[in-house]
Design a protein around this motif. Structure first.
Motif, short mmCIF file in Angstrom:
data_model
loop_
_atom_site.label_atom_id
_atom_site.label_comp_id
_atom_site.label_asym_id
_atom_site.label_seq_id
_atom_site.Cartn_x
_atom_site.Cartn_y
_atom_site.Cartn_z
N TRP A 164 -4.93 -0.21 -9.76
CA TRP A 164 -4.66 1.18 -9.36
C TRP A 164 -4.44 2.06 -10.59
N ALA B 52 -7.00 15.38 2.42
CA ALA B 52 -7.00 14.06 1.76
C ALA B 52 -5.56 13.55 1.60
N LEU B 53 -4.67 14.45 1.22
CA LEU B 53 -3.27 14.05 1.04
C LEU B 53 -2.64 13.66 2.37
N CYS C 290 -5.58 0.05 -3.36
CA CYS C 290 -5.36 -0.65 -2.09
C CYS C 290 -6.50 -1.63 -1.80
N ILE D 227 2.02 2.86 -3.40
CA ILE D 227 0.84 3.35 -4.14
C ILE D 227 0.41 4.69 -3.58
N LEU D 228 0.27 4.75 -2.26
CA LEU D 228 -0.19 5.98 -1.60
C LEU D 228 0.86 7.08 -1.70
N LEU E 50 -9.71 2.66 1.76
CA LEU E 50 -8.42 2.39 2.43
C LEU E 50 -8.62 1.47 3.63
N PHE F 132 1.89 4.47 8.14
CA PHE F 132 1.45 3.36 8.99
C PHE F 132 1.82 2.02 8.34
N CYS F 133 1.56 1.91 7.04
CA CYS F 133 1.86 0.66 6.33
C CYS F 133 3.37 0.38 6.35
N THR G 23 -13.19 12.18 -0.39
CA THR G 23 -12.31 11.87 0.75
C THR G 23 -12.92 10.74 1.59
N THR H 47 3.06 7.50 -4.02
CA THR H 47 3.11 8.00 -5.40
C THR H 47 1.97 8.99 -5.66
N ALA H 48 0.79 8.65 -5.15
CA ALA H 48 -0.36 9.55 -5.33
C ALA H 48 -0.08 10.90 -4.67
N LEU I 56 -7.13 -2.23 4.24
CA LEU I 56 -6.35 -2.58 5.45
C LEU I 56 -6.96 -3.77 6.17
N TRP J 237 -6.80 4.97 -12.05
CA TRP J 237 -6.22 6.32 -12.16
C TRP J 237 -6.43 6.86 -13.59
N PHE K 149 0.84 -1.21 0.00
CA PHE K 149 0.00 0.00 0.00
C PHE K 149 0.87 1.26 0.00
N VAL L 60 -1.45 7.15 6.18
CA VAL L 60 -1.70 5.70 6.01
C VAL L 60 -0.46 5.04 5.39
N ALA M 242 -5.73 5.73 -5.81
CA ALA M 242 -4.81 5.07 -4.87
C ALA M 242 -5.60 4.22 -3.87
N TRP N 79 -7.90 14.82 -7.48
CA TRP N 79 -8.84 13.93 -6.80
C TRP N 79 -8.86 12.54 -7.45
N LEU O 36 -8.34 19.18 -0.18
CA LEU O 36 -7.34 18.40 -0.91
C LEU O 36 -6.13 18.12 -0.01
N ALA P 226 -6.24 11.06 -8.62
CA ALA P 226 -5.07 10.36 -8.07
C ALA P 226 -5.36 9.85 -6.66
N VAL P 227 -6.06 10.66 -5.87
CA VAL P 227 -6.38 10.27 -4.48
C VAL P 227 -7.30 9.05 -4.46
N ILE Q 72 -4.15 12.34 4.86
CA ILE Q 72 -4.66 11.00 5.21
C ILE Q 72 -3.86 9.94 4.45
N LEU Q 73 -3.72 10.12 3.13
CA LEU Q 73 -2.98 9.14 2.32
C LEU Q 73 -1.53 9.01 2.81
#
Lengths: 198, 112
Positions: B64, A169-170, B24, A144-145, B94, A179-180, B87, A147-148, B98, B68, A141, A176, B20, B14, A166, B16-17, A172-173
């Motif tokens: 992914w 949101a970033l 996952c 992937i996260l 996500l 964390f991974c 979001t 890179t985004a 997990l 995207w 994970f 995470v 991703a 958005w 925005l 891209a967000v 959060i990604l």
């Protein structure tokens, strides 16, 4: 003082690439958190964005290298199959107590087979069944996260400054992904302590 | 101060967000499918020394990148109005991803 090539690659995977990602996270988080209009001047924002784009892309590259090296180079050493002669010895593959002691008699040195070394004892089998099973999957994970996040910071940086949603949101990604990486890194270190890849 | 009313669209960001998060979740889904079925696990063994992890990761990455590409094509010229919704959806995906790779959950659904 000597390191085998497997130990060197394992160290590069965990102590250079993985640890590099984890160490860079706090800097990236502070940069991303502070990237907001009202907190920085136009000139400062420009400079911060450039630094953050380099840092987040650097982290994404570290994460990709770590998972690819881990999955395709180190993991095959970890899960190496026992020789056919050993698999006929039930005690070796079922994890029965005392099976480790039986290994030399069967002519198999389990220290060359970390997965089977862990599975051979009830006290260590959870390192594989919980630790490695979680680590090998959750680690993917992270790139992937990361890179985004790197893409959005580099391509839409000006929006990240002005758009709180925005930016959130970033964050959060990004969190995470940390964390991974932390789960994968912690279990990687502990598993390598219980059954080193040599 | 940096302007906050930039007229250029943020749909690409958005995309891209969300992509991703989709990647996952797909990775988690493929992981559980592989754990539940030996034939699937065998099918996902793209590289024998690595086992089915090679296929799970490849499928996850492909999902992914595909998500995207599609979302980017759909949103890159637009400004997203329901950003909070994206979001929330991303967080749900996500969390799903997990949970799907958490070993006790995998054991629970596979019965092992």
């Amino acid at each position: 003082m000597e390191l085998s090539s497997r130990e060197i690659w394992t160290a590069v995977h965990g102590m250079v690439l993985g640890a590099g990602f984890l160490l860079a996270f706090s800097g990236g988080l502070v940069g991303l958190w502070g990237l907001r209009s009202g907190w920085v001047t136009a000139e400062g924002a420009k400079k911060l964005l450039r630094q953050l784009a380099v840092a987040t892309w650097g982290m994404a590259i570290l994460a990709w290298l770590a998972v690819l090296l881990g999955t395709y180079v180190i993991y095959p050493w970890y899960r190496a199959k026992l020789p056919a002669s050993a698999t006929t010895q039930p005690a070796l593959v079922t994890g029965a107590p005392g099976s480790l002691a039986a290994a030399p008699a069967a002519g198999v040195d389990l220290t060359r087979f970390p997965k089977y070394l862990l599975l051979s004892r009830p006290q260590t089998k959870e390192w594989h069944e919980f630790g490695m099973e979680w680590k090998e999957h959750i680690a993917w994970f992270c790139p992937i996260l990361a890179t985004a996040v790197a893409y959005v910071v580099a391509r839409y940086g000006r929006h990240v400054i002005g758009d709180a949603k925005l930016r959130r949101a970033l964050l959060i990604l990004f969190t995470v992904s940390f964390f991974c990486a932390a789960v994968a890194g912690a279990f990687g270190a502990l598993i390598n302590k219980a059954a080193p890849t040599r | 101060m940096t302007s906050t009313d930039d007229p250029s669209p943020t749909g690409g960001a958005w995309a891209a967000v969300l992509a991703a998060a989709i990647g996952c979740a797909c990775f988690g889904l493929v992981t559980d499918l592989s754990e539940m079925s030996k034939p699937v696990s065998k099918l996902l063994t793209f590289h024998t020394p690595t086992g089915d992890l090679s296929g799970k990761s490849t499928i996850g990455i492909v999902a992914w990148l595909l998500a995207w590409a599609i979302l980017h094509a759909l949103w890159s010229r637009r400004s997203i109005k329901r950003a909070a919704g994206i979001t929330v959806l991303s967080v749900i995906l996500l969390l799903l991803g997990l949970v799907l790779v958490f070993p006790p959950f995998v054991e629970m659904i596979t019965g092992n």
